[in-house]
Design a protein around this motif. Sequence first.
Motif, PDB file in Angstrom:
ATOM      1  N   ARG A  22       0.835  -1.211   0.000  1.00 38.06           N
ATOM      2  CA  ARG A  22       0.000   0.000   0.000  1.00 38.06           C
ATOM      3  C   ARG A  22       0.860   1.248   0.000  1.00 38.06           C
ATOM      4  O   ARG A  22       0.562   2.221  -0.677  1.00 38.06           O
ATOM      5  CB  ARG A  22      -0.926  -0.008   1.223  1.00 38.06           C
ATOM      6  N   THR A  23       1.972   1.218   0.748  1.00 35.26           N
ATOM      7  CA  THR A  23       2.801   2.421   0.902  1.00 35.26           C
ATOM      8  C   THR A  23       4.139   2.346   0.175  1.00 35.26           C
ATOM      9  O   THR A  23       4.843   3.344   0.116  1.00 35.26           O
ATOM     10  CB  THR A  23       3.088   2.686   2.395  1.00 35.26           C
ATOM     11  N   GLY A  24       4.507   1.181  -0.323  1.00 36.26           N
ATOM     12  CA  GLY A  24       5.779   1.027  -1.026  1.00 36.26           C
ATOM     13  C   GLY A  24       6.835   0.271  -0.243  1.00 36.26           C
ATOM     14  O   GLY A  24       7.844  -0.150  -0.808  1.00 36.26           O
ATOM     15  N   THR A  25       6.632   0.071   1.047  1.00 33.03           N
ATOM     16  CA  THR A  25       7.639  -0.617   1.859  1.00 33.03           C
ATOM     17  C   THR A  25       7.788  -2.080   1.455  1.00 33.03           C
ATOM     18  O   THR A  25       8.905  -2.560   1.236  1.00 33.03           O
ATOM     19  CB  THR A  25       7.273  -0.509   3.357  1.00 33.03           C
ATOM     20  N   THR A  26       6.684  -2.798   1.342  1.00 36.47           N
ATOM     21  CA  THR A  26       6.755  -4.208   0.956  1.00 36.47           C
ATOM     22  C   THR A  26       7.282  -4.334  -0.476  1.00 36.47           C
ATOM     23  O   THR A  26       7.989  -5.295  -0.797  1.00 36.47           O
ATOM     24  CB  THR A  26       5.380  -4.889   1.116  1.00 36.47           C
ATOM     25  N   ARG A  27       6.995  -3.357  -1.339  1.00 35.78           N
ATOM     26  CA  ARG A  27       7.520  -3.345  -2.703  1.00 35.78           C
ATOM     27  C   ARG A  27       9.054  -3.291  -2.691  1.00 35.78           C
ATOM     28  O   ARG A  27       9.714  -4.000  -3.454  1.00 35.78           O
ATOM     29  CB  ARG A  27       6.965  -2.161  -3.487  1.00 35.78           C
TER      30      ARG A  27
END
Length: 179
Positions: A22-27
């Motif tokens: 959702r925020t880019g961290t897991t990406r």
Amino acid sequence: MSERGTEGDMSEAKVLVVYFSRTGTTRLLARAIAGMLNADLEEICDCSDRVGPGGYLRSLLDALRRKPSEIVPAGLSVSAYDLVVIGSPVWAGSVSAPVRSYLIENRAQLPQVAFFCSFGGRGADEALRAMRALAHRPVVAECKVTAAAAHQGAYAAMAGFAQALKRHLARMREIEWIG
């Protein structure tokens, strides 16, 4: 969305890294592990609007209710891979709704699996436990990374996890040679 990792020497094993962010961290973490394993990369696309404060609230409610969400059908078939590595952010101490949906929709075809999650404070153990229950199969390895560690260096945060997966894949190849 799918991309191909370019680093590493895993040409014999087919690995897929699937994630929702959702925020880019897991990406960040997914791209790092895919690069280290020379894996295909696929983002889970959610049909819900999760942007901004309203999206955060919707995500929180879905997590508290343990509710799956509507996702875009996967572009890559998990059955074409030897190992699928699945990443999720932790939402209210649980796996994210889009990853919950992905696991439910694909569990019958999943090969061997590994999981990772990104989290802000706590709840990672419960999220990983939920992912194991949803997958209905033994897990090769798991990794939990704080958002702060991910943003300080995703490759460093995922290095031990990548090494564990490489050792597992090497053992798989040895067993194939024996059999």
